[in-house]
Scaffold this motif. Structure first.
Motif, PDB file in Angstrom:
ATOM      1  N   VAL A  90       0.849  -1.198   0.000  1.00 22.61           N
ATOM      2  CA  VAL A  90       0.000   0.000   0.000  1.00 22.61           C
ATOM      3  C   VAL A  90       0.882   1.244   0.000  1.00 22.61           C
ATOM      4  CG1 VAL A  90      -1.880   1.216   1.168  1.00 22.61           C
ATOM      5  CG2 VAL A  90      -1.743  -1.290   1.297  1.00 22.61           C
ATOM      6  N   GLN A  91       0.941   1.912  -1.146  1.00 19.58           N
ATOM      7  CA  GLN A  91       1.837   3.046  -1.308  1.00 19.58           C
ATOM      8  C   GLN A  91       1.188   4.384  -0.977  1.00 19.58           C
ATOM      9  OE1 GLN A  91       0.146   1.589  -3.613  1.00 19.58           O
ATOM     10  NE2 GLN A  91      -0.097   2.768  -5.494  1.00 19.58           N
ATOM     11  N   GLY A  92      -0.136   4.439  -1.027  1.00 19.93           N
ATOM     12  CA  GLY A  92      -0.836   5.711  -0.824  1.00 19.93           C
ATOM     13  C   GLY A  92      -2.178   5.472  -0.175  1.00 19.93           C
ATOM     14  N   SER A  93      -3.168   6.250  -0.560  1.00 22.54           N
ATOM     15  CA  SER A  93      -4.470   6.181   0.094  1.00 22.54           C
ATOM     16  C   SER A  93      -5.205   4.883  -0.239  1.00 22.54           C
ATOM     17  CB  SER A  93      -5.331   7.376  -0.330  1.00 22.54           C
ATOM     18  OG  SER A  93      -4.753   8.584   0.111  1.00 22.54           O
ATOM     19  N   ALA A  94      -5.786   4.295   0.801  1.00 21.72           N
ATOM     20  CA  ALA A  94      -6.701   3.155   0.680  1.00 21.72           C
ATOM     21  C   ALA A  94      -8.000   3.604   1.330  1.00 21.72           C
ATOM     22  CB  ALA A  94      -6.133   1.916   1.360  1.00 21.72           C
ATOM     23  N   VAL A  95      -8.958   4.014   0.501  1.00 25.52           N
ATOM     24  CA  VAL A  95     -10.145   4.708   0.982  1.00 25.52           C
ATOM     25  C   VAL A  95     -11.393   3.872   0.698  1.00 25.52           C
ATOM     26  CG1 VAL A  95     -11.511   6.831   0.820  1.00 25.52           C
ATOM     27  CG2 VAL A  95      -9.024   6.908   0.487  1.00 25.52           C
ATOM     28  N   GLY A  96     -12.294   3.779   1.664  1.00 25.56           N
ATOM     29  CA  GLY A  96     -13.557   3.091   1.452  1.00 25.56           C
ATOM     30  C   GLY A  96     -13.341   1.673   0.966  1.00 25.56           C
ATOM     31  N   ALA A  97     -13.844   1.368  -0.232  1.00 31.47           N
ATOM     32  CA  ALA A  97     -13.648   0.033  -0.793  1.00 31.47           C
ATOM     33  C   ALA A  97     -12.168  -0.280  -0.970  1.00 31.47           C
ATOM     34  CB  ALA A  97     -14.376  -0.095  -2.128  1.00 31.47           C
ATOM     35  N   SER A 101     -14.489   8.934  10.129  1.00 28.67           N
ATOM     36  CA  SER A 101     -13.872   9.028   8.796  1.00 28.67           C
ATOM     37  C   SER A 101     -12.436   9.542   8.882  1.00 28.67           C
ATOM     38  CB  SER A 101     -14.691   9.936   7.864  1.00 28.67           C
ATOM     39  OG  SER A 101     -15.978   9.419   7.647  1.00 28.67           O
ATOM     40  N   ARG A 102     -11.798   9.344  10.027  1.00 27.99           N
ATOM     41  CA  ARG A 102     -10.436   9.845  10.239  1.00 27.99           C
ATOM     42  C   ARG A 102      -9.442   9.156   9.313  1.00 27.99           C
ATOM     43  NH1 ARG A 102      -8.334   9.869  16.356  1.00 27.99           N
ATOM     44  NH2 ARG A 102     -10.241  11.156  16.505  1.00 27.99           N
ATOM     45  N   ARG A 103      -8.488   9.937   8.793  1.00 31.88           N
ATOM     46  CA  ARG A 103      -7.425   9.401   7.948  1.00 31.88           C
ATOM     47  C   ARG A 103      -6.302   8.879   8.846  1.00 31.88           C
ATOM     48  NH1 ARG A 103      -7.328  11.473   2.712  1.00 31.88           N
ATOM     49  NH2 ARG A 103      -5.067  11.632   2.698  1.00 31.88           N
ATOM     50  N   ILE A 104      -6.045   7.585   8.784  1.00 37.03           N
ATOM     51  CA  ILE A 104      -5.018   6.963   9.618  1.00 37.03           C
ATOM     52  C   ILE A 104      -3.735   6.857   8.789  1.00 37.03           C
ATOM     53  CG2 ILE A 104      -4.404   4.956  11.007  1.00 37.03           C
ATOM     54  CD1 ILE A 104      -6.805   6.607  12.045  1.00 37.03           C
ATOM     55  N   LYS A 105      -2.721   7.595   9.216  1.00 35.47           N
ATOM     56  CA  LYS A 105      -1.468   7.627   8.486  1.00 35.47           C
ATOM     57  C   LYS A 105      -0.683   6.330   8.697  1.00 35.47           C
ATOM     58  CE  LYS A 105      -1.145  12.663   8.876  1.00 35.47           C
ATOM     59  NZ  LYS A 105      -0.319  13.810   9.343  1.00 35.47           N
ATOM     60  N   VAL A 123      -8.612   4.940   5.237  1.00 36.33           N
ATOM     61  CA  VAL A 123      -9.774   5.791   5.538  1.00 36.33           C
ATOM     62  C   VAL A 123     -11.070   5.014   5.330  1.00 36.33           C
ATOM     63  CG1 VAL A 123     -10.840   8.035   5.148  1.00 36.33           C
ATOM     64  CG2 VAL A 123      -8.433   7.694   4.529  1.00 36.33           C
ATOM     65  N   ALA A 124     -11.871   4.940   6.383  1.00 35.68           N
ATOM     66  CA  ALA A 124     -13.248   4.450   6.277  1.00 35.68           C
ATOM     67  C   ALA A 124     -14.131   5.700   6.252  1.00 35.68           C
ATOM     68  CB  ALA A 124     -13.593   3.538   7.449  1.00 35.68           C
ATOM     69  N   ASN A 125     -14.316   6.269   5.087  1.00 35.25           N
ATOM     70  CA  ASN A 125     -14.913   7.608   4.955  1.00 35.25           C
ATOM     71  C   ASN A 125     -16.418   7.593   4.744  1.00 35.25           C
ATOM     72  OD1 ASN A 125     -14.782   6.489   2.345  1.00 35.25           O
ATOM     73  ND2 ASN A 125     -14.646   8.513   1.387  1.00 35.25           N
ATOM     74  N   PHE A 126     -17.065   6.522   5.085  1.00 40.50           N
ATOM     75  CA  PHE A 126     -18.469   6.341   4.711  1.00 40.50           C
ATOM     76  C   PHE A 126     -19.402   7.363   5.359  1.00 40.50           C
ATOM     77  CE2 PHE A 126     -16.238   2.345   4.245  1.00 40.50           C
ATOM     78  CZ  PHE A 126     -16.600   1.957   2.964  1.00 40.50           C
ATOM     79  N   VAL A 127     -19.261   7.605   6.666  1.00 38.15           N
ATOM     80  CA  VAL A 127     -20.207   8.538   7.301  1.00 38.15           C
ATOM     81  C   VAL A 127     -20.006   9.956   6.784  1.00 38.15           C
ATOM     82  CG1 VAL A 127     -20.504   7.106   9.351  1.00 38.15           C
ATOM     83  CG2 VAL A 127     -18.741   8.898   9.344  1.00 38.15           C
ATOM     84  N   ALA A 128     -18.808  10.290   6.294  1.00 38.51           N
ATOM     85  CA  ALA A 128     -18.590  11.603   5.676  1.00 38.51           C
ATOM     86  C   ALA A 128     -19.362  11.734   4.375  1.00 38.51           C
ATOM     87  CB  ALA A 128     -17.104  11.832   5.428  1.00 38.51           C
ATOM     88  N   LEU A 129     -19.791  10.597   3.840  1.00 33.50           N
ATOM     89  CA  LEU A 129     -20.618  10.579   2.636  1.00 33.50           C
ATOM     90  C   LEU A 129     -22.098  10.404   2.945  1.00 33.50           C
ATOM     91  CD1 LEU A 129     -18.275   8.220   0.609  1.00 33.50           C
ATOM     92  CD2 LEU A 129     -18.895  10.525  -0.127  1.00 33.50           C
ATOM     93  N   GLY A 130     -22.436  10.321   4.240  1.00 31.97           N
ATOM     94  CA  GLY A 130     -23.811  10.017   4.601  1.00 31.97           C
ATOM     95  C   GLY A 130     -24.174   8.580   4.286  1.00 31.97           C
ATOM     96  N   PHE A 131     -23.207   7.686   4.428  1.00 31.40           N
ATOM     97  CA  PHE A 131     -23.330   6.320   3.935  1.00 31.40           C
ATOM     98  C   PHE A 131     -22.984   5.333   5.041  1.00 31.40           C
ATOM     99  CE2 PHE A 131     -22.295   3.643  -0.082  1.00 31.40           C
ATOM    100  CZ  PHE A 131     -23.644   3.538  -0.395  1.00 31.40           C
ATOM    101  N   HIS A 132     -23.199   4.051   4.775  1.00 31.76           N
ATOM    102  CA  HIS A 132     -22.852   2.966   5.692  1.00 31.76           C
ATOM    103  C   HIS A 132     -21.622   2.248   5.147  1.00 31.76           C
ATOM    104  CE1 HIS A 132     -23.116  -0.963   7.723  1.00 31.76           C
ATOM    105  NE2 HIS A 132     -23.935  -0.400   8.592  1.00 31.76           N
ATOM    106  N   PRO A 133     -20.727   1.772   6.000  1.00 31.38           N
ATOM    107  CA  PRO A 133     -19.572   1.015   5.501  1.00 31.38           C
ATOM    108  C   PRO A 133     -20.006  -0.168   4.641  1.00 31.38           C
ATOM    109  CG  PRO A 133     -19.283   1.523   7.812  1.00 31.38           C
ATOM    110  CD  PRO A 133     -20.681   1.935   7.456  1.00 31.38           C
ATOM    111  N   GLY A 134     -19.156  -0.511   3.679  1.00 33.40           N
ATOM    112  CA  GLY A 134     -19.403  -1.649   2.803  1.00 33.40           C
ATOM    113  C   GLY A 134     -18.158  -2.498   2.648  1.00 33.40           C
ATOM    114  N   PHE A 135     -18.192  -3.424   1.687  1.00 34.33           N
ATOM    115  CA  PHE A 135     -17.053  -4.286   1.362  1.00 34.33           C
ATOM    116  C   PHE A 135     -16.650  -5.191   2.533  1.00 34.33           C
ATOM    117  CE2 PHE A 135     -13.304  -5.565  -0.941  1.00 34.33           C
ATOM    118  CZ  PHE A 135     -13.502  -5.166  -2.248  1.00 34.33           C
ATOM    119  N   GLY A 136     -17.582  -5.380   3.488  1.00 37.16           N
ATOM    120  CA  GLY A 136     -17.280  -6.202   4.650  1.00 37.16           C
ATOM    121  C   GLY A 136     -16.476  -5.502   5.715  1.00 37.16           C
TER     122      GLY A 136
END
Length: 256
Positions: free
Chosen positions: A100-107, A161-165, A127-140
């Protein structure tokens, strides 16, 4: 052309996917990765897999604004093809190391969680950014993430939806090896080679015991996730969340 290319280094298969510039996850990409996994499982010469992507971003998730893979209303009892393919990734029998070289966001976070191990650069962001989208987590993610970092940290990621470095991800156990970007692929390959050096029957047996029936868990969870996503994406908050993310601003949510 397939978005996934495959190379082999001894007993290690190196799977590289490319969907520039953001490596968005769609059905075609997930099915292509699944097909590559299945081919590796069927090849007795392959004992470990490296999953990596080209470009600055590992995977920016699904493009909910332009190509939402879970937008279609399906008949009751019908499973969404995107989540069928996503869950099937967890059926892979060969150990997987993600680079993982960069961002891994949502799916994209979900895709990284398919792997048994994650090697990352400090520039990586999870980043699990789902609630920032008004959404529910997916992809398990709502089931798998806590298996890796624990329930409280998974709850924190999903509700903020915090970005974890990369460094913090390594401290939390979300990343197994943290290395400079210029050594990322070499270190991921080295870990895969180390796994492949073990007795393959014993490696497979041990992995299956520890992972348990992860496929069934993800299949159940993606069914639930999709049901929650179905009603949430009809809300004003979801429409606002997608606009806000595209406009790079905080969402102005109203609870409707």
């Amino acid at each position: 052309m397939s978005p996934v290319s495959v190379a082999q280094d001894g007993h290690v298969a190196i799977l590289t996917f490319a969907r520039p510039p953001h490596n968005f996850a769609d059905l075609a990409l997930i099915e292509a990765i699944g097909a590559a996994f299945a081919a590796c499982d069927a090849d007795p010469q392959v004992r470990a897999i490296v999953l990596q992507s080209d470009g600055r971003i590992f995977c920016a998730g699904a493009d909910l604004a332009r190509d939402n893979p879970v937008a279609e209303d399906l008949p009751a009892g019908t499973r969404n093809p995107f989540y069928v393919a996503a869950a099937q990734l967890f059926a892979v029998q060969t150990p997987v190391v993600a680079a993982v070289q960069g961002s891994a966001v949502g799916a994209g976070l979900g895709l990284a969680l398919v792997a048994d191990f994650r090697v990352a650069a400090p520039e990586a962001r999870f980043v699990a950014n789902f609630v920032a989208l008004g959404f529910h987590p997916g992809f398990g993610i709502s089931a798998v993430l806590e298996r890796v970092i624990g329930r409280q940290r998974a709850l924190l990621m999903n509700l903020t939806s915090r970005r974890i470095k990369g460094q913090q991800a390594a401290e939390w156990g979300l990343v197994d090896v943290l290395v400079p970007a210029d050594r990322l692929r070499a270190e991921a390959l080295a870990l895969a080679r180390e796994i492949a050096a073990g007795a393959p029957l014993a490696v497979g047996s041990t992995r299956a015991t520890i992972r348990g029936n992860l496929l069934a868990l993800v299949q159940r969870q993606t069914d639930h996730e999709l049901a929650e996503q179905a009603w949430l994406q009809k809300t004003a908050d979801f429409a606002e969340g997608v606009r806000a993310v595209n406009e790079r601003r905080p969402g102005n949510f109203t609870g409707r």
